[in-house]
Design a protein around this motif. Structure first.
Motif, mmCIF file in Angstrom:
data_model
loop_
_atom_site.group_PDB
_atom_site.id
_atom_site.type_symbol
_atom_site.label_atom_id
_atom_site.label_comp_id
_atom_site.label_asym_id
_atom_site.label_seq_id
_atom_site.Cartn_x
_atom_site.Cartn_y
_atom_site.Cartn_z
ATOM 1 N N ARG A 9 -8.708 -23.925 -112.296
ATOM 2 C CA ARG A 9 -7.529 -24.134 -113.133
ATOM 3 C C ARG A 9 -6.449 -23.148 -112.712
ATOM 4 O O ARG A 9 -6.699 -21.997 -112.443
ATOM 5 N N TRP A 10 -5.207 -23.639 -112.646
ATOM 6 C CA TRP A 10 -4.050 -22.810 -112.345
ATOM 7 C C TRP A 10 -2.988 -23.197 -113.349
ATOM 8 O O TRP A 10 -2.286 -24.191 -113.170
ATOM 9 N N GLY A 11 -2.898 -22.473 -114.451
ATOM 10 C CA GLY A 11 -2.021 -22.867 -115.550
ATOM 11 C C GLY A 11 -2.537 -24.162 -116.147
ATOM 12 O O GLY A 11 -3.710 -24.282 -116.463
ATOM 13 N N SER A 12 -1.683 -25.162 -116.261
ATOM 14 C CA SER A 12 -2.119 -26.457 -116.785
ATOM 15 C C SER A 12 -2.480 -27.427 -115.664
ATOM 16 O O SER A 12 -2.770 -28.585 -115.912
ATOM 17 N N SER A 13 -2.444 -26.941 -114.411
ATOM 18 C CA SER A 13 -2.781 -27.775 -113.257
ATOM 19 C C SER A 13 -4.147 -27.391 -112.715
ATOM 20 O O SER A 13 -4.771 -26.436 -113.172
ATOM 21 N N LEU A 14 -4.592 -28.136 -111.717
ATOM 22 C CA LEU A 14 -5.822 -27.816 -111.008
ATOM 23 C C LEU A 14 -5.460 -27.381 -109.601
ATOM 24 O O LEU A 14 -4.443 -27.814 -109.044
ATOM 25 N N ALA A 15 -6.288 -26.536 -109.003
ATOM 26 C CA ALA A 15 -6.009 -26.010 -107.671
ATOM 27 C C ALA A 15 -7.272 -26.052 -106.818
ATOM 28 O O ALA A 15 -8.386 -25.966 -107.330
ATOM 29 N N VAL A 16 -7.076 -26.204 -105.516
ATOM 30 C CA VAL A 16 -8.173 -26.166 -104.555
ATOM 31 C C VAL A 16 -7.895 -25.021 -103.600
ATOM 32 O O VAL A 16 -6.793 -24.906 -103.053
ATOM 33 N N ARG A 17 -8.873 -24.157 -103.403
ATOM 34 C CA ARG A 17 -8.719 -23.052 -102.443
ATOM 35 C C ARG A 17 -8.979 -23.571 -101.043
ATOM 36 O O ARG A 17 -9.909 -24.329 -100.807
#
Length: 79
Positions: free
Chosen positions: A9-17
């Motif tokens: 989770r990145w704030g209200s978004s999703l993130a991929v490393r």
């Protein structure tokens, strides 16, 4: 080169490393622009290609600046 990652989770978004070796091989870094294209059960990520025609079409009289004087010629420049 393939690699496993996870979704966070990145704030209200999703993130991929993107693992460092993959980013280096791909030639991306923090701030690089990418496109994500869903294809069925896959997500294709690719470096954002800049289109000069598209960029020039976005220039308006409000965004166009005047010439900038950088001073007198210092070398063999032809003016």
């Amino acid at each position: 080169m393939g690699a496993n990652s996870h979704i966070a989770r990145w704030g209200s978004s999703l993130a991929v490393r993107i693992p460092k070796p993959v980013a280096e091989q791909w030639g991306v870094h923090e701030g690089s622009r990418i496109e994500m294209v869903p294809r069925g059960d896959r997500l294709v990520m690719r470096k954002k290609a800049y289109d000069l025609t598209e960029m020039l079409a976005r220039i308006t009289p409000e965004t166009l600046h005047s010439e900038v004087d950088t001073g007198p010629a210092l070398g063999e420049e032809a003016w």
